[in-house]
Design a protein around this motif. Structure first.
Motif, PDB file in Angstrom:
ATOM      1  N   LEU A 117       0.832  -1.211   0.000  1.00 51.85           N
ATOM      2  CA  LEU A 117       0.000   0.000   0.000  1.00 51.85           C
ATOM      3  C   LEU A 117       0.866   1.261   0.000  1.00 51.85           C
ATOM      4  O   LEU A 117       0.541   2.242  -0.681  1.00 51.85           O
ATOM      5  CB  LEU A 117      -0.952   0.005   1.198  1.00 51.85           C
ATOM      6  N   GLN A 118       1.950   1.242   0.748  1.00 48.86           N
ATOM      7  CA  GLN A 118       2.861   2.395   0.761  1.00 48.86           C
ATOM      8  C   GLN A 118       3.469   2.609  -0.627  1.00 48.86           C
ATOM      9  O   GLN A 118       3.576   3.741  -1.097  1.00 48.86           O
ATOM     10  CB  GLN A 118       3.961   2.203   1.808  1.00 48.86           C
ATOM     11  N   GLN A 119       3.857   1.520  -1.276  1.00 50.07           N
ATOM     12  CA  GLN A 119       4.429   1.636  -2.617  1.00 50.07           C
ATOM     13  C   GLN A 119       3.378   2.164  -3.606  1.00 50.07           C
ATOM     14  O   GLN A 119       3.671   3.016  -4.442  1.00 50.07           O
ATOM     15  CB  GLN A 119       4.973   0.284  -3.091  1.00 50.07           C
ATOM     16  N   GLU A 120       2.163   1.653  -3.504  1.00 50.28           N
ATOM     17  CA  GLU A 120       1.084   2.120  -4.383  1.00 50.28           C
ATOM     18  C   GLU A 120       0.792   3.600  -4.119  1.00 50.28           C
ATOM     19  O   GLU A 120       0.578   4.382  -5.050  1.00 50.28           O
ATOM     20  CB  GLU A 120      -0.173   1.271  -4.158  1.00 50.28           C
ATOM     21  N   ASN A 121       0.796   3.985  -2.857  1.00 50.72           N
ATOM     22  CA  ASN A 121       0.567   5.390  -2.494  1.00 50.72           C
ATOM     23  C   ASN A 121       1.655   6.286  -3.086  1.00 50.72           C
ATOM     24  O   ASN A 121       1.358   7.338  -3.654  1.00 50.72           O
ATOM     25  CB  ASN A 121       0.514   5.534  -0.974  1.00 50.72           C
ATOM     26  N   GLN A 154       1.039   9.172  -5.825  1.00 52.15           N
ATOM     27  CA  GLN A 154       1.457  10.562  -5.570  1.00 52.15           C
ATOM     28  C   GLN A 154       2.355  11.071  -6.698  1.00 52.15           C
ATOM     29  O   GLN A 154       2.223  12.213  -7.136  1.00 52.15           O
ATOM     30  CB  GLN A 154       2.159  10.670  -4.219  1.00 52.15           C
ATOM     31  N   ALA A 155       3.240  10.214  -7.177  1.00 49.50           N
ATOM     32  CA  ALA A 155       4.109  10.602  -8.298  1.00 49.50           C
ATOM     33  C   ALA A 155       3.262  10.861  -9.542  1.00 49.50           C
ATOM     34  O   ALA A 155       3.506  11.817 -10.291  1.00 49.50           O
ATOM     35  CB  ALA A 155       5.159   9.517  -8.568  1.00 49.50           C
ATOM     36  N   GLU A 156       2.252  10.040  -9.758  1.00 44.92           N
ATOM     37  CA  GLU A 156       1.369  10.221 -10.917  1.00 44.92           C
ATOM     38  C   GLU A 156       0.572  11.530 -10.789  1.00 44.92           C
ATOM     39  O   GLU A 156       0.385  12.240 -11.781  1.00 44.92           O
ATOM     40  CB  GLU A 156       0.425   9.011 -11.039  1.00 44.92           C
ATOM     41  N   VAL A 157       0.128  11.848  -9.586  1.00 42.72           N
ATOM     42  CA  VAL A 157      -0.583  13.120  -9.358  1.00 42.72           C
ATOM     43  C   VAL A 157       0.340  14.290  -9.670  1.00 42.72           C
ATOM     44  O   VAL A 157      -0.068  15.256 -10.334  1.00 42.72           O
ATOM     45  CB  VAL A 157      -1.120  13.197  -7.910  1.00 42.72           C
TER      46      VAL A 157
END
Length: 119
Positions: free
Chosen positions: A32-36, A40-43
């Motif tokens: 979940l941390q990696q997905e987050n 965030q990078a995509e945002v």
């Protein structure tokens, strides 16, 4: 009643199960941390793209407004020159055919020049 050995065996089984559950939770939390972090990078990337698109759209609106103003100025100039030509034509009534032909040639040349400028 349960024997002491059976109790220890159940306790060990329970502890092993809890440990496996804990490992699964840690693994899920890390995922979940990696997905987050990825989201965030995509945002951030999409925000930068959005800013660039907005900047380009503003530039295009300004260029369009400038072009429109230029075309309006050219149209006004053409209208002024047409009004002058019309006045000259009114002044031609009663002139000789050769003078009228010369004026028609001059007006044709002026019309061609205006057409080139506006086209």
């Amino acid at each position: 009643a349960m024997s002491r050995a059976d109790g220890f065996s159940m306790l060990c089984t329970s502890l092993a199960s809890l440990y496996e559950d804990h490992q699964g939770v840690e693994s899920s939390a890390e995922a979940l941390q990696q997905e987050n972090a990825r989201l965030q990078a995509e945002v951030r990337r999409l925000s930068a793209v959005n800013r660039e698109v907005s900047r380009q759209a503003a530039e295009q609106r300004k260029a369009d407004a400038d072009r429109e103003a230029s075309l309006v100025a050219e149209l006004r100039q053409a209208m002024t020159e047409t009004a002058r030509a019309s006045e000259r034509l009114r002044g031609l009534s009663g002139k000789e055919p050769a003078a009228l032909l010369q004026e028609i040639r001059a007006l044709t040349a002026e019309n061609a020049r205006l057409t080139d400028r506006c086209g």
